[in-house]
Design an enzyme around this catalytic site. Structure first.
Site, PDB file in Angstrom:
ATOM      1  CE1 TYR A 131      -3.869   2.066  -0.083  1.00 61.48           C
ATOM      2  CE2 TYR A 131      -3.217   2.866   2.071  1.00 61.48           C
ATOM      3  CZ  TYR A 131      -4.028   2.954   0.966  1.00 61.48           C
ATOM      4  OH  TYR A 131      -4.981   3.918   0.894  1.00 61.48           O
ATOM      5  CE  LYS A 139     -23.628 -18.622 -15.193  1.00 57.51           C
ATOM      6  NZ  LYS A 139     -24.303 -18.139 -16.328  1.00 57.51           N
TER       7      LYS A 139
END
Length: 168
Positions: A63, A118
């Site tokens: 970060y 999916k």
């Protein structure tokens, strides 16, 4: 007689085998098992990190401040987004829930389990990270606008279970 006796046992065991399969399939309730699975795990997919996030140094690389250098490189050369970010291996699965598994228009919330499935299939069989996004609109122009706005993050867009003619 010995052969007749053996054949008789063969017939009995064959009958019992197929009868047990028939009984097992009749008592196997995939619908209830699916409800139990989804409730237990609260869905089928999760997000996890690829890098350690255990201390200040890890956070500084993943970060701030370290990530600023990655941002500058991508701003300088946008093609580097595929090298430095998740874009290379991600798909967004977008649905409005208007044509779910032949069940009809059940809406965005009801589409979530199918789109999660999916995404799980893509991860399990192709090692592709996929994220389900179920839009709470069935307005064609709003769907197009949302897809265009989300597209920069993902390597591909998969439109799923959107009823015709909007799906074209």
């Amino acid at each position: 007689w010995e052969y007749i006796f053996d054949f008789h046992y063969f017939l009995v065991y064959t009958f019992l085998f197929f009868w047990s399969i028939l009984i097992f399939s009749m008592t196997h309730d995939y619908n209830q098992e699916a409800l139990d699975l989804h409730k237990k795990h609260r869905g089928k997919i999760e997000l996890s990190t690829k890098v350690p996030m255990e201390n200040k140094d890890d956070l500084s690389r993943a970060y701030t401040p370290g990530v600023a250098e990655v941002c500058k490189e991508i701003a300088r050369d946008p093609s580097l987004a595929r090298e430095y970010t998740l874009k290379r291996n991600t798909v967004v699965i977008i649905s409005d829930g208007s044509a779910i598994l032949g069940l009809g228009n059940l809406g965005a919330l009801a589409a979530i389990p199918v789109m999660e499935g999916k995404a799980a299939i893509l991860k399990s069989f192709a090692n592709v990270d996929a994220f389900p996004i179920c839009l709470d609109t069935q307005d064609t122009e709003e769907i197009i606008k949302a897809v265009k706005q989300l597209a920069p993050v993902f390597g591909a867009v998969n439109l799923e279970d959107i009823a015709a003619p909007r799906c074209f």
